[in-house]
Design a protein around this motif. Structure first.
Motif, mmCIF file in Angstrom:
data_model
loop_
_atom_site.group_PDB
_atom_site.id
_atom_site.type_symbol
_atom_site.label_atom_id
_atom_site.label_comp_id
_atom_site.label_asym_id
_atom_site.label_seq_id
_atom_site.Cartn_x
_atom_site.Cartn_y
_atom_site.Cartn_z
ATOM 1 N N GLU A 173 0.829 -1.206 0.000
ATOM 2 C CA GLU A 173 0.000 0.000 0.000
ATOM 3 C C GLU A 173 0.867 1.261 0.000
ATOM 4 O OE1 GLU A 173 -3.215 2.372 2.804
ATOM 5 O OE2 GLU A 173 -2.441 0.442 3.455
ATOM 6 N N LEU A 174 1.933 1.232 0.770
ATOM 7 C CA LEU A 174 2.836 2.376 0.853
ATOM 8 C C LEU A 174 4.232 1.940 0.449
ATOM 9 C CD1 LEU A 174 1.661 3.855 4.264
ATOM 10 C CD2 LEU A 174 1.042 4.642 1.975
ATOM 11 N N TYR A 175 4.932 2.840 -0.181
ATOM 12 C CA TYR A 175 6.275 2.556 -0.702
ATOM 13 C C TYR A 175 7.161 3.740 -0.363
ATOM 14 C CZ TYR A 175 9.776 2.210 -4.466
ATOM 15 O OH TYR A 175 10.932 2.161 -5.193
ATOM 16 N N LEU A 176 8.272 3.490 0.297
ATOM 17 C CA LEU A 176 9.193 4.551 0.666
ATOM 18 C C LEU A 176 10.544 4.267 0.049
ATOM 19 C CD1 LEU A 176 9.981 7.061 2.398
ATOM 20 C CD2 LEU A 176 10.567 5.431 4.220
ATOM 21 N N GLN A 177 11.064 5.248 -0.651
ATOM 22 C CA GLN A 177 12.401 5.125 -1.216
ATOM 23 C C GLN A 177 13.203 6.311 -0.719
ATOM 24 O OE1 GLN A 177 13.373 5.734 -5.555
ATOM 25 N NE2 GLN A 177 13.414 3.517 -5.407
ATOM 26 N N LEU A 178 14.364 6.033 -0.136
ATOM 27 C CA LEU A 178 15.176 7.107 0.407
ATOM 28 C C LEU A 178 16.637 6.837 0.145
ATOM 29 C CD1 LEU A 178 16.370 5.850 3.317
ATOM 30 C CD2 LEU A 178 13.991 6.161 3.895
#
Length: 132
Positions: free
Chosen positions: A44-49
């Motif tokens: 549902e959520l995707y974080l790229q850092l």
């Protein structure tokens, strides 16, 4: 991709997926982000850092609030930001007092025709989401 063999691993019960390779095989940050996107599995959520990013207190709550606000205007909102620069050696818990949102801006094409992105800090935060 393109005949490159990558080593990948899954950790923390599948919550963390990692691609690793020798540094000499790397092709820059855009390619690395592309590879990271290949790891998405319909979450549902995707974080790229990036490893040099820092976070303000309660960043996750603030991001979810921004996402809720954006969902009022879009079925599939995307939050995007460019991490603020800081001086090497700055203590990890020292947050700037003047934190506003940033705009990602096209800067220039390098000698390999790769678009370089820079950010521009807003003078003040916007009252509501805006389309890009």
């Amino acid at each position: 991709p393109n005949g490159t063999t990558l080593n990948s691993s899954i950790r923390h019960g599948g919550h963390l997926r990692i691609i690793s390779m020798p540094a000499e095989d790397a092709r820059g940050p855009c390619w690395a982000r592309y590879l990271a996107q290949l790891l998405w599995e319909n979450e549902e959520l995707y974080l790229q850092l990036d490893s040099h990013m820092r976070f303000v207190a309660s960043w996750d709550l603030k991001a979810r609030q921004q996402l809720r606000s954006c969902r009022e205007r879009s079925e599939k909102p995307i939050l995007c930001s460019y991490g603020r620069a800081y001086q090497h050696g700055t203590p990890y818990n020292l947050a700037p007092s003047n934190i506003t949102g940033c705009l990602n801006c096209a800067a220039f094409f390098d000698q390999n025709d790769i678009l370089n992105i820079r950010y521009r800090a807003l003078r003040r935060d916007w009252e509501e989401p805006r389309e890009s």
